[in-house]
Write a protein that holds these residues in place. Structure first.
Motif, PDB file in Angstrom:
ATOM      1  N   GLY A  77       3.461   1.412  -9.728  1.00  0.00           N
ATOM      2  CA  GLY A  77       3.255   0.963  -8.277  1.00  0.00           C
ATOM      3  C   GLY A  77       3.207  -0.546  -8.317  1.00  0.00           C
ATOM      4  N   SER A  78       3.707  -1.458  -9.263  1.00  0.00           N
ATOM      5  CA  SER A  78       3.270  -2.723  -9.478  1.00  0.00           C
ATOM      6  C   SER A  78       4.006  -3.690  -8.284  1.00  0.00           C
ATOM      7  CB  SER A  78       3.643  -3.321 -10.753  1.00  0.00           C
ATOM      8  OG  SER A  78       2.755  -2.808 -11.790  1.00  0.00           O
ATOM      9  N   ARG A  79       3.645  -4.654  -7.974  1.00  0.00           N
ATOM     10  CA  ARG A  79       4.088  -5.286  -6.770  1.00  0.00           C
ATOM     11  C   ARG A  79       4.331  -6.935  -7.434  1.00  0.00           C
ATOM     12  NH1 ARG A  79       5.199  -1.194  -5.983  1.00  0.00           N
ATOM     13  NH2 ARG A  79       4.821   0.027  -4.078  1.00  0.00           N
ATOM     14  N   ILE A  80       5.229  -7.415  -7.140  1.00  0.00           N
ATOM     15  CA  ILE A  80       5.515  -9.038  -7.299  1.00  0.00           C
ATOM     16  C   ILE A  80       5.804  -9.843  -6.039  1.00  0.00           C
ATOM     17  CG2 ILE A  80       6.797 -10.965  -8.656  1.00  0.00           C
ATOM     18  CD1 ILE A  80       7.328  -8.829 -10.873  1.00  0.00           C
ATOM     19  N   ILE A  81       5.181 -10.674  -5.827  1.00  0.00           N
ATOM     20  CA  ILE A  81       5.487 -11.557  -4.431  1.00  0.00           C
ATOM     21  C   ILE A  81       6.008 -12.947  -4.669  1.00  0.00           C
ATOM     22  CG2 ILE A  81       4.639 -12.323  -2.088  1.00  0.00           C
ATOM     23  CD1 ILE A  81       2.633 -10.142  -2.124  1.00  0.00           C
ATOM     24  N   ILE A  82       7.092 -13.425  -4.283  1.00  0.00           N
ATOM     25  CA  ILE A  82       7.523 -14.655  -4.296  1.00  0.00           C
ATOM     26  C   ILE A  82       7.614 -15.364  -3.208  1.00  0.00           C
ATOM     27  CG2 ILE A  82       9.711 -15.947  -5.121  1.00  0.00           C
ATOM     28  CD1 ILE A  82      10.394 -13.569  -6.927  1.00  0.00           C
ATOM     29  N   THR A  83       7.165 -16.571  -3.065  1.00  0.00           N
ATOM     30  CA  THR A  83       7.131 -17.290  -1.830  1.00  0.00           C
ATOM     31  C   THR A  83       8.428 -18.558  -2.362  1.00  0.00           C
ATOM     32  OG1 THR A  83       5.487 -18.990  -2.229  1.00  0.00           O
ATOM     33  CG2 THR A  83       4.801 -17.196  -0.996  1.00  0.00           C
ATOM     34  N   THR A  84       9.139 -18.707  -1.290  1.00  0.00           N
ATOM     35  CA  THR A  84      10.331 -19.805  -1.559  1.00  0.00           C
ATOM     36  C   THR A  84      11.027 -20.272  -0.357  1.00  0.00           C
ATOM     37  OG1 THR A  84      12.306 -19.917  -2.911  1.00  0.00           O
ATOM     38  CG2 THR A  84      12.133 -17.871  -1.634  1.00  0.00           C
ATOM     39  N   ARG A  85      11.631 -21.442  -0.418  1.00  0.00           N
ATOM     40  CA  ARG A  85      12.355 -22.173   0.412  1.00  0.00           C
ATOM     41  C   ARG A  85      13.814 -21.935   0.422  1.00  0.00           C
ATOM     42  NH1 ARG A  85       9.056 -28.002   0.421  1.00  0.00           N
ATOM     43  NH2 ARG A  85       7.353 -27.052  -0.459  1.00  0.00           N
ATOM     44  N   ASN A  86      14.160 -21.621  -0.972  1.00  0.00           N
ATOM     45  CA  ASN A  86      15.503 -21.449  -1.317  1.00  0.00           C
ATOM     46  C   ASN A  86      15.997 -19.978  -0.968  1.00  0.00           C
ATOM     47  OD1 ASN A  86      17.917 -21.103  -3.037  1.00  0.00           O
ATOM     48  ND2 ASN A  86      16.972 -22.702  -4.501  1.00  0.00           N
ATOM     49  N   SER A  87      17.173 -19.921  -0.248  1.00  0.00           N
ATOM     50  CA  SER A  87      17.760 -18.513  -0.161  1.00  0.00           C
ATOM     51  C   SER A  87      18.394 -17.855  -1.461  1.00  0.00           C
ATOM     52  CB  SER A  87      19.019 -18.970   0.708  1.00  0.00           C
ATOM     53  OG  SER A  87      19.843 -19.533   0.435  1.00  0.00           O
ATOM     54  N   ASP A  88      18.556 -18.721  -2.313  1.00  0.00           N
ATOM     55  CA  ASP A  88      19.000 -17.974  -3.803  1.00  0.00           C
ATOM     56  C   ASP A  88      18.015 -17.332  -4.151  1.00  0.00           C
ATOM     57  OD1 ASP A  88      21.788 -19.302  -3.406  1.00  0.00           O
ATOM     58  OD2 ASP A  88      21.114 -20.774  -4.608  1.00  0.00           O
ATOM     59  N   VAL A  89      16.723 -17.859  -4.207  1.00  0.00           N
ATOM     60  CA  VAL A  89      15.692 -17.172  -4.749  1.00  0.00           C
ATOM     61  C   VAL A  89      15.388 -15.806  -3.883  1.00  0.00           C
ATOM     62  CG1 VAL A  89      13.034 -17.121  -4.909  1.00  0.00           C
ATOM     63  CG2 VAL A  89      14.746 -19.237  -5.505  1.00  0.00           C
ATOM     64  N   ALA A  90      15.520 -15.947  -2.714  1.00  0.00           N
ATOM     65  CA  ALA A  90      15.279 -14.691  -1.675  1.00  0.00           C
ATOM     66  C   ALA A  90      16.053 -13.635  -2.155  1.00  0.00           C
ATOM     67  CB  ALA A  90      15.828 -14.972  -0.343  1.00  0.00           C
ATOM     68  N   HIS A  91      17.436 -13.830  -2.779  1.00  0.00           N
ATOM     69  CA  HIS A  91      18.088 -12.752  -3.070  1.00  0.00           C
ATOM     70  C   HIS A  91      17.579 -11.776  -4.438  1.00  0.00           C
ATOM     71  CE1 HIS A  91      21.167 -13.933  -0.363  1.00  0.00           C
ATOM     72  NE2 HIS A  91      21.552 -14.989  -1.349  1.00  0.00           N
ATOM     73  N   LEU A  92      16.581 -12.506  -4.891  1.00  0.00           N
ATOM     74  CA  LEU A  92      15.921 -11.484  -5.846  1.00  0.00           C
ATOM     75  C   LEU A  92      15.199 -10.307  -5.320  1.00  0.00           C
ATOM     76  CD1 LEU A  92      14.264 -14.558  -7.873  1.00  0.00           C
ATOM     77  CD2 LEU A  92      16.157 -12.996  -8.706  1.00  0.00           C
ATOM     78  N   GLU A 149       0.861  -1.347  -0.365  1.00  0.00           N
ATOM     79  CA  GLU A 149       0.047  -0.265   0.053  1.00  0.00           C
ATOM     80  C   GLU A 149       0.796   1.212  -0.133  1.00  0.00           C
ATOM     81  OE1 GLU A 149      -2.538  -0.183   3.122  1.00  0.00           O
ATOM     82  OE2 GLU A 149      -3.953  -1.590   2.362  1.00  0.00           O
ATOM     83  N   ASP A 150       2.250   1.125  -0.061  1.00  0.00           N
ATOM     84  CA  ASP A 150       2.954   2.404   0.146  1.00  0.00           C
ATOM     85  C   ASP A 150       2.757   3.191  -1.287  1.00  0.00           C
ATOM     86  OD1 ASP A 150       4.852   1.138  -1.689  1.00  0.00           O
ATOM     87  OD2 ASP A 150       6.309   0.608  -0.160  1.00  0.00           O
ATOM     88  N   ASP A 151       3.446   4.149  -1.392  1.00  0.00           N
ATOM     89  CA  ASP A 151       3.452   5.259  -2.548  1.00  0.00           C
ATOM     90  C   ASP A 151       4.628   4.950  -3.404  1.00  0.00           C
ATOM     91  OD1 ASP A 151       0.913   6.112  -1.428  1.00  0.00           O
ATOM     92  OD2 ASP A 151       2.049   7.693  -0.334  1.00  0.00           O
ATOM     93  N   GLU A 152       5.369   4.115  -3.037  1.00  0.00           N
ATOM     94  CA  GLU A 152       6.402   3.816  -4.128  1.00  0.00           C
ATOM     95  C   GLU A 152       6.069   3.368  -5.747  1.00  0.00           C
ATOM     96  OE1 GLU A 152       9.982   3.873  -6.091  1.00  0.00           O
ATOM     97  OE2 GLU A 152       9.878   4.307  -3.711  1.00  0.00           O
ATOM     98  N   LEU A 153       6.480   4.071  -6.454  1.00  0.00           N
ATOM     99  CA  LEU A 153       5.897   3.966  -7.966  1.00  0.00           C
ATOM    100  C   LEU A 153       6.664   2.887  -8.637  1.00  0.00           C
ATOM    101  CD1 LEU A 153       5.273   7.490  -9.267  1.00  0.00           C
ATOM    102  CD2 LEU A 153       3.392   5.624  -8.422  1.00  0.00           C
ATOM    103  N   ALA A 154       8.053   2.750  -8.227  1.00  0.00           N
ATOM    104  CA  ALA A 154       8.913   1.709  -8.732  1.00  0.00           C
ATOM    105  C   ALA A 154       8.332  -0.014  -8.511  1.00  0.00           C
ATOM    106  CB  ALA A 154      10.161   1.809  -8.299  1.00  0.00           C
TER     107      ALA A 154
END
Length: 420
Positions: free
Chosen positions: A307-322, A191-196
């Protein structure tokens, strides 16, 4: 009772997929490992289907309980569940896994008779595939013929959105135990105002409620975006399949291009890019196993500063770096007290553990390692069992948390860390 039969079938499959049986099967059928892997994969998918079906039955409008179509459907569910139990019994006997590694008897279905001519592995695999098809047909039949109330009362309706194809969702809000702060933070980021455009990652081991957290917030926030989509990423995904599912979710089936079915990958990618070009979008990639799964799709996900958002769920720490800097949530297991409260809520009608069952309950709970999904699943299983020490002790001895081979949880034996 159909719900109980499903839980028994799920538990039986868990026994078949546990480490002891799996090792013995691999040793006995070393020459047929590909076929054995396919068979185990089929049983794992059936567990997922039965789990969702069980939750659906438990939450469906209670007024359907007197409807003839609903009762006929339940009868077929019961038949298929019994059939799966039979197949698992045949499989356990075939691999010689009648006892577990501690000597406890893996109970075979009442009335099971050791056949003079045992089914072959290929016959059992064929039967399991047939049961998979039967379950798919039953799901389709329910959607077509079993009535659902139009009321918005959540006490009667199972509210499982088709786009959230994950049985983790059956936990509902109770899967958020211990994650209330994470929920508030995730909502704040959306809900923040960040456009990026930002990439938010929910990271943690299987069973911690990543999908539940994402789904709860997604259902609350998605209407604030021009378009939204939820896609579960399998370990064997294809880029084209994921992009097709994204387009259908984001555009709606009725709005996809006429030539959509025959488009090649480049055309699908370009269609998605054009659709997102001027839109504020919310996309969930659930259960991402490798960073490549995201980078494979990155080119089609337009960065348009809306202001688009992408949410990723993961168990992998390498993915978390994204994750965009400072946009990662690391989920942790529940505390001992939180685990106990959740377990009692699911295992006992009055949410209170009888004194004589407290020690055994604590032993069973210890094996869930603070994983909300594990606690809810085990508690739900115990809820329909006799509240006696003998029954609790038997379950404690036999219950393997590869009940499982379940994509919701880590593929490991949670019970393997020592004696309770």
């Amino acid at each position: 009772m159909a719900e109980t039969i499903l839980l028994l079938a799920i538990e039986k499959i868990g026994i078949a997929l546990a480490n002891g049986a799996a090792k013995q099967a691999n040793a006995k059928f070393a020459k047929y490992r590909t076929q054995l892997k396919e068979l185990e994969g089929g049983m794992g998918r059936i567990v997922t289907e039965l789990n969702v079906m069980h939750c659906s039955i438990c939450q469906m409008d209670i007024r359907n309980r007197s409807d003839e179509a609903y009762l006929a459907w339940l009868k077929e569910v019961r038949r298929v569940a019994h059939g799966m139990e039979d197949m698992v019994d045949q499989y356990l006997y075939l691999v010689g896994q009648e006892h577990d590694t501690t000597g406890c008897f893996f109970y075979l279905k009442k009335g099971f008779k050791k056949p003079k001519s045992m089914f072959s592995l290929s016959t059992i695999a064929s039967k399991v595939k047939e049961i998979e098809r039967d379950l798919t047909h039953l799901s389709q039949t329910k959607d077509r013929w079993v009535p659902m109330t139009n009321s918005g009362d959540s006490r009667y309706i199972v509210q499982m959105s088709q786009e959230l194809a994950s049985n983790s969702l059956s936990l509902g809000e109770e899967g958020l135990v211990g994650n209330e702060d994470n929920k508030q933070k995730l909502v704040q980021w959306l809900e923040d105002d960040e456009l990026a455009r930002s990439i938010i990652v929910l990271h943690g081991m299987g069973g911690l409620g990543k999908t539940v957290l994402a789904a709860t917030v997604y259902k609350k926030e998605r209407e604030k975006y021009n378009c939204h989509a939820w896609v579960s990423i399998s370990q064997t995904y294809t880029k084209e399949d994921v992009l097709r599912r994204l387009i259908i979710d984001l555009m709606g089936k009725e709005n996809v291009p006429a030539a959509f079915a025959t488009m090649d990958f480049a055309a699908i990618q370009e269609t998605l890019k054009r659709h997102l070009e001027q839109k504020k979008y919310l996309i969930i990639f659930d259960d991402v196993w490798t960073p490549e799964a995201y980078t494979d799709l990155f080119g089609a996900l337009t960065e348009n500063r809306n202001g688009s958002r992408i949410i990723i769920t993961t168990r992998n720490s390498d993915v978390a770096h994204l994750a965009t800097p400072n946009r990662i949530l690391v989920l942790e297991p529940l505390s001992k007290d939180e685990s106990w409260v959740l377990f009692c809520k699911k295992a006992f009608p009055n949410h209170k553990c009888p004194p004589e069952l407290k020690t055994l309950s604590e032993q069973i709970l210890w094996k869930c390692e603070g994983l909300p999904l594990a606690i809810v699943s085990v508690g739900s299983l115990l809820f329909v069992r006799d509240k006696t020490m003998d029954e609790w002790r038997r379950i404690n001895n036999q219950l393997s948390w590869e009940l499982i081979n379940n994509p919701m949880l880590d593929h490991r034996t949670i019970f393997s860390k020592g004696k309770a």
